[in-house]
Design an enzyme around this catalytic site. Structure first.
Site, PDB file in Angstrom:
ATOM      1  CE  LYS A   1      -3.502   2.457   3.865  1.00  0.00           C
ATOM      2  NZ  LYS A   1      -2.907   1.179   4.279  1.00  0.00           N
TER       3      LYS A   1
ATOM      4  CB  SER B   1      -0.959  -0.001   1.196  1.00  0.00           C
ATOM      5  OG  SER B   1      -0.257   0.260   2.389  1.00  0.00           O
TER       6      SER B   1
END
Lengths: 155, 431
Positions: A104, A67
């Site tokens: 993230k 990601s």
């Protein structure tokens, strides 16, 4: 084969608090002239010291998934996570969202809104909503990657 | 003033740091060999899981799998404990670690103004740095600090820190504190007090001092004085004493009949004793092995036995202790008995530095070699987790299905152990 296994063993240790400096003979009684280099001997580089500001709050994590691949963080990379750091806008962070870990970038918006930003076009940003169980587990201070293990074919 | 820092449900909290999905799930941690419950989360306590409950009974009583069970992971618990202790040392003038999850803070010379806020900030810092919830009690004595920490843990209003600074607060706290829960009040004293109608800590602290001394001796008087605000218990003497005897003994998950199986366990206990000896830089003069049948099974033949061996020269090497223990086991082993428990005890423990070698039988070169092997063993097992490298005698031999090859399996059962998140690189994974 055997040598390789031994090296894996040694690499796997992770003493957070131990200083890893090159040892040198300091003092004792020495005959003859003192070494002219002696004045410079304290200058060693200790990566534990450089990369770990808060030893009791620092943990190592391994990246799984892709990601964050567009900023070069790939599966297998090592994260130095420092829980003592105050999360700031733009920080890369290990987050807990509804019972799961996720890596993230933090986007802190007006009105206490938080967005979790991936670095991969195939993933969507996540906005934290009311009712979500969310907290920042720790801020990633450094990413360590091996450059000898090529993951993607470049040419 | 004295502070007591106590981790909330320590083992369970350790497991939760790396498993946010279990934040509100009832969970328990099991003893060595996955025998019985040694730690329970608040949710598990609420469901009525009692401490010491055998694991198989837990599975019977809660078959729906709602309770998550972990094997004990002392590598993880030890690492988080060390981090917490380090933070306390950074913040408090002096710290005396009392157990894996408790520490006393010596707060001499720290003004009472702002102490409560300081304590709240300390607990918040430990939580933020390590993910571990801790409670802090601050009071004029160690026993009172323990009482205060209980209140800090129980009522969220204290924001993890309860300061017991004046007489009103002391009386109010002790009034509703059961006397049997007071640190230092054992079951015998507690029973005797109950008979006299003394049920709260305040009632005990209000008894005449002379009477307490007469009936409950020095230790009872010490507790009485502590509850009345005098800091008299000295921990410095307790914390650093080396143990004079070391024992490792366990009940087996099932019952054992074969010499070879018993031997595997006895070898492990002997190896454990050796590690403990080396950790405190000691050697022992004597090793004792004992085996017991299952006393709860009156229908079976009962047999208990023990035997000892004295070393010509005191030792702490795994090889010597395991060898001697296995020879002792051979001596006392009887066929046809269902064994439930075995143990190894070492005594005559003294400093390794004051070794008195036997004139005729001691071979310094051989001993040095053995000690080198042990140092390597301790170093690897310290880095990679306990029991990474063991002697062959410490493992079970398991034949493969075709009967041709033999596999070795570690004897200590930890089927449900979590990864060593903090000490083995790569075991903590983030998506």
């Amino acid at each position: 084969m055997r040598v390789k296994q031994m090296r894996t063993l040694i690499l796997y240790k992770s003493h957070v608090s131990v200083r890893l400096a090159l040892p040198y003979a300091d003092g004792g009684v020495q005959a003859g002239f003192p070494s002219p280099a002696q004045d410079y001997l304290s200058e060693t580089i200790d990566l534990n010291h450089e990369l770990i500001e808060h030893p009791s709050a620092t943990f190592y994590a391994r990246v799984v998934g892709d990601s964050m691949i567009e900023e070069g963080i790939a599966e297998g990379d090592l994260l130095v996570v420092d829980r003592a750091l105050e999360p700031e806008h733009g920080d890369l962070a290990v987050c807990c969202l509804n019972g799961e870990f996720t890596l993230k970038r933090l986007r802190l918006l007006d009105g206490n809104r938080v967005m979790l930003m991936p670095s991969n076009r195939r993933y969507r940003p996540i906005e934290i909503c009311e009712g979500d169980d969310f907290r920042v587990w720790g801020v990633v201070a450094y990413t360590i990657k091996s450059n000898r293990r090529r993951r993607t074919r470049l040419w | 003033m004295v502070g007591l820092v106590d981790c909330d449900n320590f083992f369970c909290s350790c497991e939760r740091v790396f498993r946010p999905d279990l934040a509100r799930v009832p969970l328990v941690v099991l003893s060595n060999n996955d025998g019985c419950v040694v730690a329970r989360s608040a949710e598990a306590k609420k469901m009525g899981v009692r401490e010491g409950l055998p694991y198989y009974q837990l599975l019977e009583q809660f078959p729906d799998g709602k309770i998550v069970a972990f094997s004990s992971n002392y590598t993880l618990y030890g690492d988080l404990s060390a981090r917490i202790m380090q933070i306390l040392r950074d913040e408090a003038p002096d710290v005396i670690q009392y157990s894996i999850d408790e520490a006393f803070l010596v707060l001499d010379g720290v003004g009472e103004d702002g102490l409560k806020q300081w304590g709240e900030r300390l607990c918040a810092k430990v939580l933020r740095y390590t993910g571990m919830p801790v409670s802090l009690g601050i009071a004029p004595s160690k026993t009172l600090a323990k009482v205060a920490s209980r209140y800090a843990k129980k009522y969220p209003g204290y924001r993890k820190c309860c300061l017991m600074a004046n007489e009103t607060q002391r009386r109010k706290a002790l009034e509703s504190f059961p006397v049997e829960d007071v640190w230092g009040i054992g079951r015998r004293i507690s029973a005797s007090l109950q008979m006299q109608g003394v049920t709260t800590a305040l009632q005990f602290a209000s008894l005449p001092k002379d009477m307490v001394r007469k009936r409950y001796h020095v230790t009872g008087e010490q507790t009485w004085r502590e509850l009345n605000g005098e800091d008299v218990i000295r921990l410095e003497c307790m914390s650093d004493t080396k143990k004079k005897t070391i024992m490792t003994s366990r009940s087996f998950p099932g019952m054992l009949t074969e010499m070879a199986d018993l031997g595997t366990h006895v070898a492990n206990y002997a190896a454990r004793c050796a590690v403990k000896l080396r950790r405190q830089q000691s050697v022992c003069e004597m090793v004792t092995v004992f085996i017991q049948s299952n006393h709860f099974r009156e229908d079976l033949l009962q047999y208990d036995a023990s035997a000892s061996h004295t070393f010509a020269t005191a030792t702490a090497t795994t090889g010597e202790l395991v060898n001697a223990s296995l020879r002792l086991l051979e001596k006392i082993y009887r066929q046809g008995i269902y064994y439930k428990r075995a143990g190894v005890m070492v005594s005559g423990v003294g400093s390794a530095l004051a070794l008195q070698p036997d004139l005729f039988e001691f071979n310094p070169a051989e001993r040095a070699k053995q000690m080198n092997v042990c140092a390597a063993l301790d170093s690897i097992n310290g880095r990679m987790g306990a029991d990474t490298v063991v002697l062959g005698a410490q493992q079970y031999r398991q034949k493969s299905a075709d009967g041709k090859s033999v596999k070795f399996v570690n004897a200590i059962r930890r089927a449900l152990k979590s990864p060593d998140y903090t000490t083995v690189l790569g075991s903590f994974e983030v998506c």
